[in-house]
Enzyme design. Structure first.
Site, PDB file in Angstrom:
ATOM      1  N   THR A 170       0.829  -1.217   0.000  1.00 45.60           N
ATOM      2  CA  THR A 170       0.000   0.000   0.000  1.00 45.60           C
ATOM      3  C   THR A 170       0.860   1.263   0.000  1.00 45.60           C
ATOM      4  O   THR A 170       0.330   2.367  -0.065  1.00 45.60           O
ATOM      5  CB  THR A 170      -0.954   0.063   1.220  1.00 45.60           C
ATOM      6  OG1 THR A 170      -0.168   0.104   2.417  1.00 45.60           O
ATOM      7  CG2 THR A 170      -1.882  -1.130   1.262  1.00 45.60           C
ATOM      8  N   GLY A 171       2.167   1.100   0.097  1.00 43.08           N
ATOM      9  CA  GLY A 171       3.060   2.258   0.165  1.00 43.08           C
ATOM     10  C   GLY A 171       3.550   2.668  -1.212  1.00 43.08           C
ATOM     11  O   GLY A 171       3.236   2.044  -2.218  1.00 43.08           O
ATOM     12  N   GLY A 180      11.710 -11.536  17.053  1.00 47.78           N
ATOM     13  CA  GLY A 180      12.891 -12.405  17.011  1.00 47.78           C
ATOM     14  C   GLY A 180      14.135 -11.608  16.649  1.00 47.78           C
ATOM     15  O   GLY A 180      15.204 -11.776  17.262  1.00 47.78           O
ATOM     16  N   LYS A 235      15.194  -9.469  19.580  1.00 44.11           N
ATOM     17  CA  LYS A 235      15.827 -10.285  20.633  1.00 44.11           C
ATOM     18  C   LYS A 235      17.282 -10.576  20.254  1.00 44.11           C
ATOM     19  O   LYS A 235      18.199 -10.422  21.058  1.00 44.11           O
ATOM     20  CB  LYS A 235      15.016 -11.585  20.771  1.00 44.11           C
ATOM     21  CG  LYS A 235      15.456 -12.502  21.857  1.00 44.11           C
ATOM     22  CD  LYS A 235      14.334 -13.513  22.131  1.00 44.11           C
ATOM     23  CE  LYS A 235      14.879 -14.779  22.748  1.00 44.11           C
ATOM     24  NZ  LYS A 235      15.172 -15.820  21.749  1.00 44.11           N
ATOM     25  N   ALA A 260       3.216  -0.183  16.186  1.00 40.42           N
ATOM     26  CA  ALA A 260       2.085   0.697  15.874  1.00 40.42           C
ATOM     27  C   ALA A 260       0.807  -0.085  16.134  1.00 40.42           C
ATOM     28  O   ALA A 260       0.405  -0.933  15.342  1.00 40.42           O
ATOM     29  CB  ALA A 260       2.145   1.113  14.405  1.00 40.42           C
ATOM     30  N   TYR A 276      -8.230  -6.652  10.853  1.00 39.36           N
ATOM     31  CA  TYR A 276      -7.287  -5.601  11.279  1.00 39.36           C
ATOM     32  C   TYR A 276      -7.239  -5.524  12.807  1.00 39.36           C
ATOM     33  O   TYR A 276      -6.166  -5.581  13.409  1.00 39.36           O
ATOM     34  CB  TYR A 276      -7.749  -4.273  10.689  1.00 39.36           C
ATOM     35  CG  TYR A 276      -6.868  -3.081  11.001  1.00 39.36           C
ATOM     36  CD1 TYR A 276      -5.588  -2.973  10.468  1.00 39.36           C
ATOM     37  CD2 TYR A 276      -7.347  -2.037  11.807  1.00 39.36           C
ATOM     38  CE1 TYR A 276      -4.799  -1.849  10.734  1.00 39.36           C
ATOM     39  CE2 TYR A 276      -6.569  -0.920  12.060  1.00 39.36           C
ATOM     40  CZ  TYR A 276      -5.294  -0.825  11.522  1.00 39.36           C
ATOM     41  OH  TYR A 276      -4.521   0.284  11.782  1.00 39.36           O
ATOM     42  N   THR A 278      -5.006   9.660  12.215  1.00 41.36           N
ATOM     43  CA  THR A 278      -3.968  10.655  11.939  1.00 41.36           C
ATOM     44  C   THR A 278      -4.010  11.019  10.461  1.00 41.36           C
ATOM     45  O   THR A 278      -4.326  10.175   9.620  1.00 41.36           O
ATOM     46  CB  THR A 278      -2.592  10.075  12.329  1.00 41.36           C
ATOM     47  OG1 THR A 278      -2.628   9.786  13.730  1.00 41.36           O
ATOM     48  CG2 THR A 278      -1.461  11.047  12.047  1.00 41.36           C
TER      49      THR A 278
HETATM   50  P1  NAD Z   1       0.122   3.044   4.919  1.00 41.17           P
HETATM   51  O1  NAD Z   1      -0.697   2.055   4.182  1.00 41.17           O
HETATM   52  O2  NAD Z   1       0.398   4.365   4.281  1.00 41.17           O
HETATM   53  O3  NAD Z   1       1.524   2.416   5.336  1.00 41.17           O
HETATM   54  C1  NAD Z   1       1.699   1.072   5.633  1.00 41.17           C
HETATM   55  C2  NAD Z   1       2.974   0.604   4.954  1.00 41.17           C
HETATM   56  O4  NAD Z   1       3.240  -0.754   5.327  1.00 41.17           O
HETATM   57  C3  NAD Z   1       2.867   0.628   3.426  1.00 41.17           C
HETATM   58  O5  NAD Z   1       3.986   1.293   2.877  1.00 41.17           O
HETATM   59  C4  NAD Z   1       2.835  -0.856   3.039  1.00 41.17           C
HETATM   60  O6  NAD Z   1       3.362  -1.092   1.755  1.00 41.17           O
HETATM   61  C5  NAD Z   1       3.651  -1.475   4.160  1.00 41.17           C
HETATM   62  N1  NAD Z   1       3.386  -2.890   4.390  1.00 41.17           N
HETATM   63  C6  NAD Z   1       2.186  -3.500   4.570  1.00 41.17           C
HETATM   64  N2  NAD Z   1       2.349  -4.826   4.745  1.00 41.17           N
HETATM   65  C7  NAD Z   1       3.693  -5.065   4.693  1.00 41.17           C
HETATM   66  C8  NAD Z   1       4.501  -6.227   4.815  1.00 41.17           C
HETATM   67  N3  NAD Z   1       3.965  -7.442   5.031  1.00 41.17           N
HETATM   68  N4  NAD Z   1       5.848  -6.101   4.720  1.00 41.17           N
HETATM   69  C9  NAD Z   1       6.414  -4.885   4.510  1.00 41.17           C
HETATM   70  N5  NAD Z   1       5.703  -3.742   4.376  1.00 41.17           N
HETATM   71  C10 NAD Z   1       4.357  -3.835   4.466  1.00 41.17           C
HETATM   72  O7  NAD Z   1      -0.595   3.259   6.344  1.00 41.17           O
HETATM   73  P2  NAD Z   1      -0.242   4.266   7.544  1.00 41.17           P
HETATM   74  O8  NAD Z   1      -1.417   5.115   7.792  1.00 41.17           O
HETATM   75  O9  NAD Z   1       1.085   4.891   7.327  1.00 41.17           O
HETATM   76  O10 NAD Z   1      -0.146   3.245   8.767  1.00 41.17           O
HETATM   77  C11 NAD Z   1       1.108   2.818   9.275  1.00 41.17           C
HETATM   78  C12 NAD Z   1       0.913   2.021  10.559  1.00 41.17           C
HETATM   79  O11 NAD Z   1       0.255   2.830  11.544  1.00 41.17           O
HETATM   80  C13 NAD Z   1       0.048   0.775  10.383  1.00 41.17           C
HETATM   81  O12 NAD Z   1       0.587  -0.257  11.180  1.00 41.17           O
HETATM   82  C14 NAD Z   1      -1.294   1.199  10.915  1.00 41.17           C
HETATM   83  O13 NAD Z   1      -2.025   0.117  11.418  1.00 41.17           O
HETATM   84  C15 NAD Z   1      -0.909   2.182  12.018  1.00 41.17           C
HETATM   85  N6  NAD Z   1      -1.981   3.145  12.299  1.00 41.17           N
HETATM   86  C16 NAD Z   1      -2.214   4.202  11.470  1.00 41.17           C
HETATM   87  C17 NAD Z   1      -3.243   5.082  11.765  1.00 41.17           C
HETATM   88  C18 NAD Z   1      -3.504   6.297  10.917  1.00 41.17           C
HETATM   89  O14 NAD Z   1      -4.435   7.055  11.231  1.00 41.17           O
HETATM   90  N7  NAD Z   1      -2.759   6.573   9.871  1.00 41.17           N
HETATM   91  C19 NAD Z   1      -4.050   4.868  12.884  1.00 41.17           C
HETATM   92  C20 NAD Z   1      -3.794   3.759  13.684  1.00 41.17           C
HETATM   93  C21 NAD Z   1      -2.748   2.910  13.400  1.00 41.17           C
END
Ligand code: NAD
Ligand code: UDP
Length: 328
Positions: free
Chosen positions: A36-37, A103, A106, A115, A146, A176
């Protein structure tokens, strides 16, 4: 030079964290599978000596050579439309992924911060949400992939702390927003701004009486940095307690963008939380942290970012790879 691994580095929050740790004088190792990035979020960092990028799925064994002082696990689909399209990857990154990173932590004797999310509270029966509230999650509903992945991730992290003495931190992030969100990620702010910029009506799901509390990304990053450096192991809410209904939010976006479009109402998604606001007393007490950027200012900065994007971004469908059913 301290060395940090940031997973999800090419995403919205991960890329801002990379910027912050570079500014703090770290060697930053960014890891992401780009599901998703977008590499565009970190392209300004790639020429730097103290930044390296590893294209890797953290649900598979994670190898990093050399020492590591800290790990921030931010990899995970995060928007409801993303994790509904890729439920299995979402569950895997919150379970297999965190196991691999624990892991690694550690092995390297590194401190690990995860997060987590306000979604661990589900559709909350306690308002505002305090860290000692255990939540109201439907494990078999659409959001369960999720919410339960994140709850498991917290449990696993605590277990490594308790049984292996690992240094761990848990941040529960509330909604956020800011630059580098994807216009097509389905979350309410990019959805409304994208609609306004394309000259479409703004879609409210349900009657718009549900509430959220929106935190600007720079405030969140400051809170996370302080939590990482603190000695507190339990979960800590980081978010902005300024609560607003989605209807009021749509009206704010209409004023901000000057669009002449109207609001239209669509079906409310299953298990959509009715109210959400962080109680941030713990963060204030522990970290001396509270948000500084109000919504008017944060929205102005975010709107400026979306307006600066090339026009084709406005019409992109959801992220291509998120549709790929074969990438389990
Ligand atoms: P985002 O989708 O922009 O970023 C997530 C990133 O993780 C992406 O670049 C994606 O490619 C990467 N990714 C997903 N699965 C992966 C994997 N198996 N291996 C390697 N990379 C992987 O989302 P975000 O808003 O930046 O969220 C980032 C983190 O913060 C997440 O863990 C999300 O649950 C947490 N979070 C975000 C919010 C918010 O409001 N933005 C709120 C609560 C929690
Ligand atoms: N929402 C909406 N219209 C949209 C997108 C979202 O009314 O086009 C609503 C959604 O139903 C939820 C709120 O806005 O009540 C926040 O949704 P988002 O996906 O941003 O995050 P959530 O907090 O639900 O994870």
């Amino acid at each position: 030079m301290p060395r940090v691994l940031i997973t999800g580095a090419a995403g919205f929050l991960g890329s801002h964290l990379c910027d912050r740790f570079i500014k703090e004088g770290y060697h930053v190792i960014g890891m992401d599978n780009l599901i998703t990035g977008d590499l565009k979020n970190i392209e300004h960092l790639t020429p730097l000596q103290n930044f390296e990028f590893h294209h890797h799925d953290v649900s598979k064994f994670v190898h990093v050579s050399g020492k590591l002082d800290e790990i921030l696990h931010f990899a995970s689909p995060a928007s409801p439309i993303d994790y509904l399209k890729i439920p299995i990857q979402t569950l895997k990154v919150g379970s297999l992924g965190i196991h691999n990173l624990l892991g690694l932590a550690k092995e390297k004797k590194a401190r690990l911060l995860i997060a987590s999310t306000s979604e661990v509270y589900g559709d909350p029966a306690v308002h505002p949400q305090t860290e000692d509230y255990w939540g109201n999650v439907n494990p078999v509903g659409p959001r369960g992939v999720y919410d339960e992945a994140k709850r498991f991730q917290e449990a696993m992290t605590m277990a490594y702390h308790t049984y292996h003495g690992l240094e761990t931190r848990i941040v529960r992030i509330f909604n956020t927003y800011g630059p580098r969100m994807r216009l097509n990620d389905g979350r309410v702010l990019p959805a409304f701004i994208g609609q306004a910029l394309r000259g479409e009506d703004l879609t409210i799901f349900g009657d718009g009486s549900q509430t959220r509390s929106f935190c600007y990304v720079d405030d969140l990053v400051e809170g996370i940095y302080r939590l990482l450096k603190s000695d507190y192991v339990g979960p800590v809410n980081i978010g902005n307690p300024d609560e607003i209904t989605i209807k009021q939010f749509a009206e704010e976006i209409i004023r901000l963008t000057g669009t002449s479009q109207k609001i239209v109402y669509k079906t409310l998604p299953t298990d959509d939380p009715k109210q959400r606001r962080p109680d941030i007393s713990l963060a204030i007490k522990l970290l001396g942290w509270e948000p500084k950027i109000d919504r008017a200012e944060g929205l102005k900065r975010t709107y400026a970012y979306f307006k600066s994007l090339p026009e084709e971004d406005l019409y992109k469908e959801a992220h291509g790879r998120a549709f790929d059913k074969n990438s389990k």
